[in-house]
Design an enzyme around this catalytic site. Structure first.
Site, PDB file in Angstrom:
ATOM      1  N   ASN A  25       0.819  -1.171  -0.008  1.00  0.00           N
ATOM      2  CA  ASN A  25      -0.093  -0.245  -0.052  1.00  0.00           C
ATOM      3  C   ASN A  25       0.710   1.235  -0.178  1.00  0.00           C
ATOM      4  OD1 ASN A  25      -2.538   1.671   0.700  1.00  0.00           O
ATOM      5  ND2 ASN A  25      -0.976   2.086   2.566  1.00  0.00           N
TER       6      ASN A  25
ATOM      7  N   TYR B 155       3.078   9.570 -11.177  1.00  0.00           N
ATOM      8  CA  TYR B 155       2.075   8.941 -10.407  1.00  0.00           C
ATOM      9  C   TYR B 155       1.095   7.761 -11.190  1.00  0.00           C
ATOM     10  CZ  TYR B 155      -1.360   8.148  -6.825  1.00  0.00           C
ATOM     11  OH  TYR B 155      -2.203   7.556  -5.965  1.00  0.00           O
TER      12      TYR B 155
ATOM     13  N   LYS C  78       0.921   3.860 -11.348  1.00  0.00           N
ATOM     14  CA  LYS C  78      -0.228   3.069 -10.965  1.00  0.00           C
ATOM     15  C   LYS C  78      -0.653   2.236 -12.077  1.00  0.00           C
ATOM     16  CE  LYS C  78      -0.590   4.489  -6.779  1.00  0.00           C
ATOM     17  NZ  LYS C  78      -0.477   3.425  -5.442  1.00  0.00           N
TER      18      LYS C  78
HETATM   19  P1  NAD Z   1      -0.528   8.683   3.348  1.00  0.00           P
HETATM   20  O1  NAD Z   1       0.334   9.632   2.744  1.00  0.00           O
HETATM   21  O2  NAD Z   1      -1.633   8.979   4.329  1.00  0.00           O
HETATM   22  O3  NAD Z   1       0.258   7.136   3.673  1.00  0.00           O
HETATM   23  C1  NAD Z   1       1.160   6.971   3.116  1.00  0.00           C
HETATM   24  C2  NAD Z   1       1.709   5.542   3.677  1.00  0.00           C
HETATM   25  O4  NAD Z   1       2.965   5.361   2.905  1.00  0.00           O
HETATM   26  C3  NAD Z   1       2.355   6.000   5.086  1.00  0.00           C
HETATM   27  O5  NAD Z   1       2.151   4.969   5.997  1.00  0.00           O
HETATM   28  C4  NAD Z   1       3.833   6.252   5.111  1.00  0.00           C
HETATM   29  O6  NAD Z   1       4.584   5.875   6.003  1.00  0.00           O
HETATM   30  C5  NAD Z   1       4.102   5.223   3.807  1.00  0.00           C
HETATM   31  N1  NAD Z   1       5.258   5.749   3.055  1.00  0.00           N
HETATM   32  C6  NAD Z   1       5.457   6.831   2.331  1.00  0.00           C
HETATM   33  N2  NAD Z   1       6.693   7.002   2.011  1.00  0.00           N
HETATM   34  C7  NAD Z   1       7.384   5.877   2.277  1.00  0.00           C
HETATM   35  C8  NAD Z   1       8.648   5.344   1.982  1.00  0.00           C
HETATM   36  N3  NAD Z   1       9.657   6.062   1.322  1.00  0.00           N
HETATM   37  N4  NAD Z   1       8.756   4.157   2.246  1.00  0.00           N
HETATM   38  C9  NAD Z   1       8.031   3.400   2.815  1.00  0.00           C
HETATM   39  N5  NAD Z   1       6.821   3.859   3.420  1.00  0.00           N
HETATM   40  C10 NAD Z   1       6.508   5.053   2.858  1.00  0.00           C
HETATM   41  O7  NAD Z   1      -1.271   7.999   1.778  1.00  0.00           O
HETATM   42  P2  NAD Z   1      -2.847   7.597   1.535  1.00  0.00           P
HETATM   43  O8  NAD Z   1      -3.674   8.668   0.696  1.00  0.00           O
HETATM   44  O9  NAD Z   1      -3.077   6.562   2.567  1.00  0.00           O
HETATM   45  O10 NAD Z   1      -2.287   6.492   0.355  1.00  0.00           O
HETATM   46  C11 NAD Z   1      -1.932   4.947   0.494  1.00  0.00           C
HETATM   47  C12 NAD Z   1      -2.077   4.421  -0.990  1.00  0.00           C
HETATM   48  O11 NAD Z   1      -3.158   4.822  -1.493  1.00  0.00           O
HETATM   49  C13 NAD Z   1      -0.899   5.039  -1.859  1.00  0.00           C
HETATM   50  O12 NAD Z   1      -0.435   4.035  -2.688  1.00  0.00           O
HETATM   51  C14 NAD Z   1      -1.661   5.968  -2.809  1.00  0.00           C
HETATM   52  O13 NAD Z   1      -1.063   5.912  -4.183  1.00  0.00           O
HETATM   53  C15 NAD Z   1      -2.963   5.322  -3.064  1.00  0.00           C
HETATM   54  N6  NAD Z   1      -4.267   6.231  -3.089  1.00  0.00           N
HETATM   55  C16 NAD Z   1      -4.535   7.154  -2.254  1.00  0.00           C
HETATM   56  C17 NAD Z   1      -5.810   7.626  -2.854  1.00  0.00           C
HETATM   57  C18 NAD Z   1      -6.202   8.935  -1.805  1.00  0.00           C
HETATM   58  O14 NAD Z   1      -7.071   9.759  -2.397  1.00  0.00           O
HETATM   59  N7  NAD Z   1      -5.904   9.294  -0.700  1.00  0.00           N
HETATM   60  C19 NAD Z   1      -6.340   7.655  -3.944  1.00  0.00           C
HETATM   61  C20 NAD Z   1      -5.845   6.610  -4.843  1.00  0.00           C
HETATM   62  C21 NAD Z   1      -4.859   5.839  -4.381  1.00  0.00           C
END
Ligand code: NAD
Length: 247
Positions: free
Chosen positions: A90, A155, A159
């Protein structure tokens, strides 16, 4: 739904990943959450323990793109909890730069986490799962993996690669009883989105047929289904959880 299963969730310290960890714990799993820093891992563990002292949860902070650190961490989880049944890839970062201003190093670093680390973690988990007789690998994709987005090409490119890994590895690993699926969230109210001002959120919501952004629980429930035996014949799927927004 996940009684006696052992899961690893990368990016489990906040946002979608944290909610996946919590949902899995509520459903009987033992979980190792992974984050990028010791401090954020400890904070997430303390929050979960405060909610329920019975949760069997631990945390690590390896470099996810380093095969040796990842293999060691996954082995530690297996030894501590007895097996490794579910991996949720994730952890991810996003991008907004225009192509003209895009630093190639930034492009490399988004690929390193969103794609290379997913490959490294999947390889380490699959080696253990094959030996065990099976498992489940789940990846976080995004609605931008369908049409792309107007800037920050790294990005959506990453994906699209996530979808490629998911579909291809489902075909390669089926014979080892390993299912591989992805969840493609739409705009989700993690801390980042929740902090956006009303005037930015309103026009975004207007494009979503269900009339709201997703909650982390909306997304975590899709992971729960795919991780569970309820999805025993589902593999190679990219499950959109986006209120039909589809970018
Ligand atoms: P967030 O920024 O709240 O959390 C990101 C997580 O990734 C954190 O736990 C962080 O510790 C970890 N992380 C970041 N950089 C890192 C690194 N270099 N090494 C290890 N861990 C790392 O993000 P989120 O919104 O919860 O996103 C989580 C996933 O969901 C991602 O893959 C993101 O692309 C995807 N996503 C999010 C959304 C949204 O609207 N929030 C939409 C589509 C997809």
């Amino acid at each position: 739904m996940l009684k006696n299963k052992v899961a690893i969730v990368t990016g489990g310290t906040r946002g979608i990943g944290y909610e996946v960890v919590k949902t899995f714990l509520e459903n009987g799993a033992k979980v190792a959450l992974l984050g990028s820093k010791e401090e954020s891992v400890n904070k997430a563990l303390a929050r979960l323990k405060a909610e329920n002292g019975q949760y069997e949860v631990t945390g690590f902070y390896p470099d996810l793109a380093d095969p040796e650190q990842v293999a060691q961490t996954f082995q530690n989880v297996k030894e501590a909890f007895g097996s490794l049944d579910i991996l949720v890839n994730n952890a991810g970062i996003s991008a907004r730069e225009s192509l003209y201003d895009y630093d190639p190093k930034a492009f490399e670093s988004i690929m390193r986490l969103n794609v290379n680390a997913m490959f490294v973690c999947t390889q380490a988990a699959a080696r253990i799962m094959k030996e065990q007789g099976g498992g489940v690998i789940l990846n976080t994709s995004s609605m931008v993996s369908i049409y792309g987005q107007p800037s920050g090409v790294g990005y959506p490119a990453s994906k699209f690669a996530v979808n490629g890994l998911t579909k291809s590895l489902a075909r390669e690993l089926g014979k080892d009883n390993i299912r591989v699926n992805a969840v493609a969230p739409g705009i989700t109210a993690t801390d980042m989105v929740a902090a956006l001002p009303e005037e930015m959120i309103k026009p975004l919501i207007a494009t979503i047929p269900l009339g709201r952004v997703g909650t982390p629980r909306d997304i975590a429930n899709a992971f729960l289904f795919l991780a569970s035996d309820m999805a025993s014949y589902v593999t190679g799927e990219i499950l959109s959880v986006d209120g039909a927004a589809r970018a």
